[in-house]
Design a protein around this motif. Structure first.
Motif, PDB file in Angstrom:
ATOM      1  N   ARG A 433       0.823  -1.196   0.000  1.00  0.00           N
ATOM      2  CA  ARG A 433       0.000   0.000   0.000  1.00  0.00           C
ATOM      3  C   ARG A 433       0.868   1.261   0.000  1.00  0.00           C
ATOM      4  N   TYR A 434       0.202   2.366  -0.173  1.00  0.00           N
ATOM      5  CA  TYR A 434       0.895   3.641  -0.350  1.00  0.00           C
ATOM      6  C   TYR A 434       1.283   4.320   0.968  1.00  0.00           C
ATOM      7  N   TRP A 435       0.361   4.404   1.911  1.00  0.00           N
ATOM      8  CA  TRP A 435       0.543   5.276   3.088  1.00  0.00           C
ATOM      9  C   TRP A 435       1.423   4.608   4.148  1.00  0.00           C
ATOM     10  N   GLY A 436       2.719   4.538   3.833  1.00  0.00           N
ATOM     11  CA  GLY A 436       3.673   3.935   4.748  1.00  0.00           C
ATOM     12  C   GLY A 436       5.063   4.451   4.432  1.00  0.00           C
ATOM     13  N   ALA A 437       6.035   4.027   5.225  1.00  0.00           N
ATOM     14  CA  ALA A 437       7.413   4.481   5.007  1.00  0.00           C
ATOM     15  C   ALA A 437       8.023   3.694   3.852  1.00  0.00           C
ATOM     16  N   PRO A 438       8.531   4.383   2.825  1.00  0.00           N
ATOM     17  CA  PRO A 438       9.121   3.659   1.695  1.00  0.00           C
ATOM     18  C   PRO A 438      10.315   2.799   2.140  1.00  0.00           C
ATOM     19  N   ILE A 439      10.391   1.619   1.566  1.00  0.00           N
ATOM     20  CA  ILE A 439      11.527   0.734   1.849  1.00  0.00           C
ATOM     21  C   ILE A 439      12.706   1.229   1.009  1.00  0.00           C
ATOM     22  N   PRO A 440      13.833   1.538   1.633  1.00  0.00           N
ATOM     23  CA  PRO A 440      14.913   2.258   0.949  1.00  0.00           C
ATOM     24  C   PRO A 440      15.826   1.326   0.133  1.00  0.00           C
ATOM     25  N   MET A 441      15.246   0.659  -0.866  1.00  0.00           N
ATOM     26  CA  MET A 441      16.043  -0.263  -1.668  1.00  0.00           C
ATOM     27  C   MET A 441      15.826   0.041  -3.149  1.00  0.00           C
ATOM     28  N   ILE A 442      16.827  -0.359  -3.943  1.00  0.00           N
ATOM     29  CA  ILE A 442      16.780  -0.107  -5.389  1.00  0.00           C
ATOM     30  C   ILE A 442      17.095  -1.414  -6.116  1.00  0.00           C
ATOM     31  N   HIS A 443      16.291  -1.721  -7.114  1.00  0.00           N
ATOM     32  CA  HIS A 443      16.493  -2.940  -7.908  1.00  0.00           C
ATOM     33  C   HIS A 443      17.170  -2.578  -9.221  1.00  0.00           C
ATOM     34  N   CYS A 444      18.353  -3.186  -9.454  1.00  0.00           N
ATOM     35  CA  CYS A 444      19.076  -2.919 -10.702  1.00  0.00           C
ATOM     36  C   CYS A 444      19.255  -4.242 -11.438  1.00  0.00           C
ATOM     37  N   GLU A 445      19.012  -4.226 -12.745  1.00  0.00           N
ATOM     38  CA  GLU A 445      19.128  -5.464 -13.520  1.00  0.00           C
ATOM     39  C   GLU A 445      20.555  -5.985 -13.510  1.00  0.00           C
ATOM     40  N   ASN A 446      21.514  -5.076 -13.429  1.00  0.00           N
ATOM     41  CA  ASN A 446      22.916  -5.501 -13.457  1.00  0.00           C
ATOM     42  C   ASN A 446      23.447  -5.870 -12.078  1.00  0.00           C
ATOM     43  N   CYS A 447      23.051  -5.083 -11.069  1.00  0.00           N
ATOM     44  CA  CYS A 447      23.701  -5.212  -9.762  1.00  0.00           C
ATOM     45  C   CYS A 447      22.835  -5.914  -8.718  1.00  0.00           C
ATOM     46  N   GLY A 448      21.607  -6.208  -9.079  1.00  0.00           N
ATOM     47  CA  GLY A 448      20.733  -6.821  -8.078  1.00  0.00           C
ATOM     48  C   GLY A 448      20.119  -5.770  -7.166  1.00  0.00           C
ATOM     49  N   VAL A 449      19.858  -6.149  -5.907  1.00  0.00           N
ATOM     50  CA  VAL A 449      19.203  -5.223  -4.982  1.00  0.00           C
ATOM     51  C   VAL A 449      20.264  -4.434  -4.227  1.00  0.00           C
ATOM     52  N   ARG A 450      20.092  -3.129  -4.202  1.00  0.00           N
ATOM     53  CA  ARG A 450      21.069  -2.259  -3.529  1.00  0.00           C
ATOM     54  C   ARG A 450      20.341  -1.314  -2.572  1.00  0.00           C
ATOM     55  N   PRO A 451      20.936  -1.076  -1.416  1.00  0.00           N
ATOM     56  CA  PRO A 451      20.327  -0.078  -0.533  1.00  0.00           C
ATOM     57  C   PRO A 451      20.512   1.340  -1.080  1.00  0.00           C
ATOM     58  N   VAL A 452      19.575   2.201  -0.759  1.00  0.00           N
ATOM     59  CA  VAL A 452      19.730   3.619  -1.066  1.00  0.00           C
ATOM     60  C   VAL A 452      20.921   4.127  -0.250  1.00  0.00           C
ATOM     61  N   PRO A 453      21.867   4.873  -0.849  1.00  0.00           N
ATOM     62  CA  PRO A 453      22.996   5.389  -0.057  1.00  0.00           C
ATOM     63  C   PRO A 453      22.482   6.247   1.101  1.00  0.00           C
ATOM     64  N   GLU A 454      23.132   6.100   2.250  1.00  0.00           N
ATOM     65  CA  GLU A 454      22.667   6.823   3.448  1.00  0.00           C
ATOM     66  C   GLU A 454      22.521   8.321   3.203  1.00  0.00           C
ATOM     67  N   ALA A 455      23.429   8.867   2.380  1.00  0.00           N
ATOM     68  CA  ALA A 455      23.396  10.308   2.118  1.00  0.00           C
ATOM     69  C   ALA A 455      22.120  10.716   1.382  1.00  0.00           C
ATOM     70  N   ASP A 456      21.480   9.763   0.723  1.00  0.00           N
ATOM     71  CA  ASP A 456      20.263  10.080  -0.037  1.00  0.00           C
ATOM     72  C   ASP A 456      18.985   9.935   0.789  1.00  0.00           C
ATOM     73  N   LEU A 457      19.136   9.554   2.031  1.00  0.00           N
ATOM     74  CA  LEU A 457      17.947   9.426   2.881  1.00  0.00           C
ATOM     75  C   LEU A 457      17.475  10.800   3.324  1.00  0.00           C
ATOM     76  N   PRO A 458      16.221  11.006   3.612  1.00  0.00           N
ATOM     77  CA  PRO A 458      15.164   9.990   3.506  1.00  0.00           C
ATOM     78  C   PRO A 458      14.663   9.794   2.081  1.00  0.00           C
ATOM     79  N   VAL A 459      14.124   8.611   1.843  1.00  0.00           N
ATOM     80  CA  VAL A 459      13.299   8.411   0.651  1.00  0.00           C
ATOM     81  C   VAL A 459      11.914   8.913   1.049  1.00  0.00           C
ATOM     82  N   VAL A 460      11.599  10.101   0.563  1.00  0.00           N
ATOM     83  CA  VAL A 460      10.359  10.739   1.009  1.00  0.00           C
ATOM     84  C   VAL A 460       9.170  10.153   0.256  1.00  0.00           C
ATOM     85  N   LEU A 461       8.153   9.844   0.983  1.00  0.00           N
ATOM     86  CA  LEU A 461       6.916   9.372   0.371  1.00  0.00           C
ATOM     87  C   LEU A 461       6.287  10.540  -0.392  1.00  0.00           C
ATOM     88  N   PRO A 462       6.137  10.405  -1.708  1.00  0.00           N
ATOM     89  CA  PRO A 462       5.596  11.540  -2.463  1.00  0.00           C
ATOM     90  C   PRO A 462       4.143  11.812  -2.080  1.00  0.00           C
TER      91      PRO A 462
END
Ligand code: ZN
Ligand code: ZN
Length: 831
Positions: A433-462
């Motif tokens: 669902r939408y109304w929650g804290a985004p999970i700070p992960m990124i899926h890349c076809e080449n690299c697999g699952v990667r965490p969002v770099p700490e410096a880029d936090l927060p991942v703000v819910l739009p």
């Protein structure tokens, strides 16, 4: 001397005056003070659903009394409040009313905050937090990444509990009797990829520390222990005849392994077709499995009648080489263990019933001693310990001794290994669902699952999103959100669109309250080290295996990440009972809801507080009744009337007095005052029994009226009346703070009761004037009785009956005589 105008108890004006003063002066602001003992009082924070209900009123009133009481006892009390602000109802309301979840949530918070303030709760509002704000959930995203780095977070495809009504996955803890905990809808099983917290890594510690949580209700600990479900046993492999396969089973009863007469597999077991292949039973097995799997969607396996079919295949018991037929059975769960269970009908009731139904042999391998079990005569399984028989080299061993011996044997011979299993599964925290804290992960076809770099936090819910009436998350289709560059290779990647279970937010909010404005990290060391753990936590028992288990887990994780030094978050837990009306929990659908707002308007907050405390002890259910509210209201009017009618007496009374010089009524009131101080303190301190404390205060009030009338005359010295009124207002102030503060000020005090020191009682003053009765029978002293003033006839009667039929005793200087015929007290007379 009485001004009739003073006799109007204008609770609305009084409550507004004090509420405004407390808020304006920040009376309940808490700060670190190493010189005073700290006390962290916390009630479970509310979901901002729109308005507070009677359950909140009860929960928060209990907490507020404890907070105010502890302050008066000299503690540095922290008593925060905030909002568990993410979650589905906001989205559902948004769909229904065409508003935005954020707007709906913030409006509700604003409204409910005013309601809580009207109740006069002594919160430090400077610590208020709402979990839907990014300055809160950004730290949760940081925890997520740190947990991912430590292997405490992982992603897997698994069968999940899906609620079609809520359009999301539910954790095991959120499925109750196969129904969604939120909407009561039947939960479906679906295969999905999601994120998991490795709570199972902490299973042993969570279980072991249950033994040290002495301030928790035993029923909550039992629920947690059962939920964690530790079982010690052995995993053994049974080779399958004619196939290059070994069936692995786990059992907690290795002592019965020589009694295995069949094997049962779950209908979902992946080898079923292979096992049945070539036996001529292929179709029967496949049809049975399909039928049971379909039925499980509608029914709990536990509710089904036990049934199964033979696969046509055998395996071999590695301990004795016996051929064991393999069945598929509807009661075996694929989710637990290996999906295969060794069956010992002589010593397991479920296996026994199954064996009876399908004429499978029963083999006794445990004898109880004292009597001989014969397989053919058994009418039920023998499940207790005993002495092993028909068990090869283990014959003659007691079952408890045989268990480790058989495990050791299995390990030595390579037949299996000792193992500890837990019922607890990892915590699935992905929500679709939408109304929650985004999970700070990124899926890349080449690299697999990667965490969002700490410096880029927060991942703000739009917030600029269109809420889809179907409930599907708008994040899936919001390109500006999900399209990101891979932090590793820089290529085009996709942001995770699942959000976190709201139970993640509530797993650490109590720690953030210690430093809600700290911006350099999630937790400020000095603050959490000073304030934590929570000394007293108060909330509903419905959270026993949800929030209360998750919070314990999260505290241990935060400790291991270096943020906390404690291992357990809540030293003491009180689970208050439900508020019911007409025998049922208050709910809109039942139409038995009482709105606290209307009550406050009509009676005032103090009356509402008093009623909710007086009607039942906190851990018991509170049955709503209108007379109870009226009674509470009358009691406060009575106090108001007494104080206002005796204002001059109280104000002008001399400060001190010598108890020795008091007349009889004076001594009686003085004694009652000190007895009440003792009782109220004990009732609050040791048991939170506010109802009996209030009863004592009612008695004291009655004494005031009885001994003085509405207007005090010379009977009781004014200084004694003043002492009683001071005590009454002080002792009652944690429960009904507005009225007490007002009267306290009115009788001439310039201090505030919120900071008043809890009164001491004088042991000497509280003591009853006991008298000794010497009981004589036929001129001989037979007994001495200690009794309170006034003859206790029951005591005398018992004693006289026990000692003979005629007794004489002296009371003070008076000699009294008891004449008794068997079983009947005739008379007590002065002689
Ligand atoms: Zn649901
Ligand atoms: Zn990449």
């Amino acid at each position: 001397m009485t001004n009739p105008q003073n006799l109007k108890y204008d609770f609305a004006a009084i409550e507004k005056k004090w509420r405004t003063r407390w808020l304006g002066r920040k009376t309940f602001k808490a700060g670190i003070d190493p010189d005073r003992p700290k006390y962290y009082l916390l009630e479970m924070f509310p979901y901002p659903s729109g308005k507070i209900h009677m359950g909140h009123v009860r929960n928060y009133t209990i907490g507020d009394v404890v907070a105010r009481y502890k302050r008066m006892r000299g503690y540095n009390v922290i008593h925060p409040m905030g909002w568990d602000a993410f979650g589905l109802p906001a989205e559902n309301a948004a769909i229904k009313h065409g508003t935005h979840p954020a707007k709906w949530t913030h409006e509700n918070i604003a409204y409910m905050k005013i309601q809580l303030q009207r109740m006069g709760f002594s919160y430090d509002w400077d610590r208020e937090l709402a979990t839907c704000n990014s300055d809160y959930y950004r730290w949760e995203q940081l925890f997520f990444i740190k947990m991912f780095d430590r292997g405490l977070v992982y992603q897997k495809e698994t069968k999940v509990n899906w609620c079609e009504g809520c359009q999301t996955v539910l954790a095991n803890e959120q499925v109750i009797d196969n129904l969604c905990w939120r909407c009561d809808r039947q939960v479906e099983s679906r295969l999905m990829t999601g994120w998991f917290f490795k709570i199972t890594d902490y299973a042993e510690e969570l279980l072991a520390e249950c033994d040290h949580l002495s301030g928790w209700p035993e029923k909550v600990l039992t629920m947690q222990r059962n939920w964690i479900g530790k079982s010690v046993g052995v995993e053994v492999e049974f080779p399958v005849e004619g196939l290059d396969r070994k069936l692995s089973i786990f059992t907690t009863r290795p002592d019965t392994i020589y009694g295995v007469t069949f094997m049962s597999l779950a209908p979902e077991h992946p080898w079923l077709a292979e096992l049945a292949d070539g036996t001529g039973r292929e179709t029967e097995v496949a049809e049975f499995a399909a039928r049971i799997i379909a039925a499980k969607r509608k029914q709990q396996p536990g509710e089904m009648e036990k049934e199964g079919v033979f696969t046509g295949r055998y395996c071999l018991n590695p301990f004795n080489g016996e051929r064991v037929p393999i069945y598929v059975a509807n009661f075996v769960l694929i989710e637990y263990g290996t999906g295969a269970v060794m069956a010992v009908p002589a010593h397991d009731q479920r296996d026994f019933e199954f064996a009876q139904k399908y004429q499978i042999p029963v083999k006794v391998v445990i004898q109880p001693g004292g009597r001989e079990l014969v397989a053919a005569d058994l009418t039920e399984a023998y499940v207790d310990p005993g002495i092993l028989t028909h068990s090869g080299e283990f014959n003659g061993l007691a079952s408890e001794a045989a268990k480790p011996a058989i495990v050791a044997h299995a390990e030595k011979k390579g037949l299996g290994r000792g193992q500890v299993n837990y019922r607890l599964h990892d915590w699935g925290i992905s929500r679709q669902r939408y109304w929650g804290a985004p999970i700070p992960m990124i899926h890349c076809e080449n690299c697999g699952v990667r965490p969002v770099p700490e410096a880029d936090l927060p991942v703000v819910l739009p917030t600029e999103v269109n809420i889809d009436p179907s409930g599907k998350s708008p994040l899936h289709t919001l390109e500006s959100f999900y399209r990101v560059d891979c932090p590793a290779c820089g290529g085009q990647a996709r942001r995770e669109t699942d959000t976190m279970d709201t139970f993640v937010e509530s797993s650490w909010y109590f720690a953030r309250y210690c430093c809600p404005d700290f911006s350099e990290g999630p937790l400020q060391k000095e603050a959490v080290d000073y304030w934590l753990p929570v000394d007293q936590y108060i909330g509903g028992v419905e959270h026993a295996i949800l929030h209360l288990l998750y919070s314990r887990f999260f505290t241990k994780v935060l400790r291991d990440l270096g943020y906390l030094t404690i291992s357990e978050p809540f030293s003491n837990l009180l689970t208050q009972g439900m508020v019911i009306k007409d025998g049922a929990k208050m709910s809109k659908s039942k139409g038995n809801v009482v709105d606290p707002n209307e009550l406050i308007d009509r009676y005032g907050a103090d009356t509402v507080r008093l009623f909710s405390l007086f009607a039942a002890p906190p851990e018991k259910e509170l049955e709503w009744n209108d007379q109870g509210v009226e009674g509470a209201s009358r009691f406060l009017y009575r106090i108001f009337r007494f104080v206002m009618s005796n204002l001059e007496t109280i104000r002008n009374a001399p400060a001190g007095f010598d108890p020795e010089l008091l007349n009889e009524p004076g001594r009686t009131l003085h004694r009652k005052t000190h007895q009440t101080i003792r009782k109220v303190g004990t009732d609050i301190e040791t048991r939170f029994h506010f109802n009996t404390a209030i009863s004592a205060l009612m008695e004291l009030t009655n004494q005031l009226f009885t001994l003085t009338g509405d207007v005090a005359d010379e009977q009781v010295a004014p200084e004694v009346v003043r002492e009683a009124v001071n005590a009454l207002l002080t002792l009652l102030s944690p429960m009904t703070p507005h009225l007490c503060e007002e009267l306290w000020q009115t009788i001439g005090h310039t201090t505030t009761l919120a900071r008043q020191t809890w009164p001491d009682f004088n042991e000497e003053s509280a003591r009853e004037d006991e008298i000794t009765i010497v009981l004589q029978v036929n001129g001989k002293v037979r007994s001495r009785l200690q009794v309170a003033p006034g003859i206790n006839e029951e005591n005398l009667k018992e004693q006289a009956l026990a000692d003979g039929n005629v007794g004489k005793f002296t009371e003070g200087k008076t000699v009294r005589k008891v004449i008794v015929v068997p079983n009947k007290l005739i008379n007590i007379v002065a002689s």
